[in-house]
Enzyme design. Structure first.
Site, mmCIF file in Angstrom:
data_model
loop_
_atom_site.group_PDB
_atom_site.id
_atom_site.type_symbol
_atom_site.label_atom_id
_atom_site.label_comp_id
_atom_site.label_asym_id
_atom_site.label_seq_id
_atom_site.Cartn_x
_atom_site.Cartn_y
_atom_site.Cartn_z
ATOM 1 N NE ARG A 271 -2.275 -1.362 3.629
ATOM 2 C CZ ARG A 271 -2.154 -2.569 4.205
ATOM 3 N NH1 ARG A 271 -2.605 -3.645 3.554
ATOM 4 N NH2 ARG A 271 -1.588 -2.698 5.376
ATOM 5 N NE ARG A 272 4.758 0.724 4.046
ATOM 6 C CZ ARG A 272 5.622 0.236 4.931
ATOM 7 N NH1 ARG A 272 6.867 -0.022 4.557
ATOM 8 N NH2 ARG A 272 5.246 0.009 6.173
ATOM 9 C CG ASP B 101 -7.096 26.147 -17.416
ATOM 10 O OD1 ASP B 101 -8.267 25.963 -17.794
ATOM 11 O OD2 ASP B 101 -6.342 26.976 -17.940
ATOM 12 C CB CYS C 224 -0.911 21.290 -11.765
ATOM 13 S SG CYS C 224 -0.597 23.043 -12.059
ATOM 14 C CE1 TYR D 190 -6.874 31.456 -14.252
ATOM 15 C CE2 TYR D 190 -6.754 29.334 -15.358
ATOM 16 C CZ TYR D 190 -6.264 30.233 -14.428
ATOM 17 O OH TYR D 190 -5.166 29.912 -13.671
ATOM 18 C CG HIS E 251 -9.183 26.901 -11.679
ATOM 19 N ND1 HIS E 251 -8.311 26.190 -10.869
ATOM 20 C CD2 HIS E 251 -8.448 27.282 -12.756
ATOM 21 C CE1 HIS E 251 -7.108 26.150 -11.432
ATOM 22 N NE2 HIS E 251 -7.172 26.809 -12.592
ATOM 23 N NE ARG F 16 0.217 23.303 -7.552
ATOM 24 C CZ ARG F 16 -0.091 24.413 -8.215
ATOM 25 N NH1 ARG F 16 -1.180 25.086 -7.892
ATOM 26 N NH2 ARG F 16 0.671 24.857 -9.200
ATOM 27 C CB SER F 17 -4.160 23.997 -9.300
ATOM 28 O OG SER F 17 -4.648 25.013 -10.149
#
Length: 276
Positions: A137-138, A180, A157, A220, A218, A177-178
Site C-alpha cells: 500500500r506504499r 484549469d 499541479c 477562468y 476552476h 492541487r489545481s
C-alpha cells in the site's frame, strides 16, 4: 456517448452553477495583457474512470493524444526538465534562461532515493514494487518537494500518483492541487490513463480504474463562453485505445506505440487564451 464527455459536462455545469468566484480578490495568475485572470471554482472534485470500459477522451472537443503522450513520456520516461526534449511548446512560457523548468516535474521523478532493496528513482521504485510487492500500500510517487519549490518555475499541479493492485487489476489515484478545466482537464486524464495502461502492461497486470482527485477545479473568466459552447457540442462514442502489446519494458514505449481507433470528435477550433 463517451463517459469522459459526460463527466466533463457534469463538472463544468456544477462549477458554473454553484462554484465560488474569486472576482475582486487578489490572484496570482494573469493574462498576457497583464489583466488578473479570475476564476470560478469548485473544491474537491473526484472523478472515476473505468479504463476497462473505455478510454477516457473527450469527443465534444478534440484532445491531441500524441502531444499529451509526448509530455507524459518527457516527465515519466525522460525525467526531463528541459523544454527542448519536448516536441510541443506547452512549457515555453515557464522556461528559465537555461531552457528548463527548474527542479520540477520530471526532475523530481529522476532523483534517486535509498531503500533497503537498493537505490531507485520514483518511477523505478513503482515498477519494482508492482512486480515484486504488488500488495504493498506504499506504491506511489510525489513530486511536490517543498525543499525544491523555490527552484521550480511552476509548482506541480498533478503532483502525486498512488498505485494499488487488487488481484491482477491495477488501479490508480491521480492527485491534483489545481486544474484549469478547459485547457488541461482531459489532457491530464488521457495522459494518466495512458500511464496506467503502460504500468499495467509491463507489470503483467490488467488495467482497472483511474480516480482523479482535484483540489481546486476552476474555469477562468475568459474561458466561460468557450466551455458553455463546448458542452453543447455533438457527442460521439468513445474510441478504442490501441497500443503495442509486445512492449514489456516501460522505457521502450514511444508515442508511436499508441493510437485511437474510431476517434470521432467535434473538430471546431477554439482560440483559447492561457493564464500564466
Amino acid at each position: 456517448m463517451s463517459r469522459a464527455d459526460q463527466i466533463f459536462i457534469d463538472n463544468i455545469k456544477d462549477i458554473l452553477s454553484s462554484g465560488f468566484s474569486d472576482e475582486g480578490l487578489e490572484v496570482r495568475p494573469h493574462w498576457s495583457d497583464g489583466t488578473p485572470a479570475h476564476t470560478v471554482k469548485k473544491f474537491g472534485l473526484v472523478n472515476r474512470y473505468d479504463l476497462k470500459e473505455e478510454f477516457p477522451i473527450l469527443t465534444i472537443r478534440r484532445t491531441y493524444l500524441k502531444s499529451a503522450i509526448d509530455e507524459l513520456l518527457w516527465i515519466w520516461q525522460k525525467k526531463s526538465n528541459r523544454i527542448s526534449d519536448l516536441h510541443s511548446h506547452v512549457w515555453d512560457s515557464w522556461a528559465d534562461e537555461n531552457g528548463t523548468i527548474g527542479k520540477a516535474y520530471g526532475y523530481q521523478l529522476g532523483v534517486k532515493h535509498k531503500y533497503k532493496e537498493g537505490e531507485f528513482d520514483q518511477v523505478d521504485r513503482v515498477l519494482y514494487d508492482l512486480k515484486h510487492n504488488p500488495q504493498s500500500r506504499r506504491i506511489m510517487t510525489n513530486i511536490y518537494n517543498h525543499h525544491d519549490l523555490s527552484e521550480m518555475m511552476l509548482y506541480p499541479c498533478a503532483y502525486s500518483m498512488t498505485f494499488n493492485v487488487s488481484g491482477h487489476t491495477l488501479n490508480g489515484i491521480l492527485n491534483q492541487r489545481s486544474q484549469d478545466m478547459l485547457t488541461a482537464n482531459n489532457w491530464n486524464v488521457a495522459q494518466y490513463a495512458i500511464l496506467m495502461h503502460m504500468m499495467a502492461q509491463v507489470s503483467g497486470l490488467e488495467v482497472g480504474e483511474l480516480v482523479h482527485v482535484i483540489a481546486d477545479a476552476h474555469i477562468y473568466d475568459r474561458h466561460i463562453p468557450i466551455v458553455k459552447e463546448i458542452i453543447e457540442n455533438q457527442q460521439y462514442p468513445a474510441p478504442r485505445l490501441v497500443m503495442n502489446k509486445d512492449i514489456t519494458d516501460f522505457y521502450a514505449f514511444t508515442r508511436k506505440d499508441f493510437s485511437l481507433e474510431n476517434y470521432e470528435y467535434c473538430d471546431k477550433k477554439y482560440d483559447i487564451p492561457v493564464a500564466i
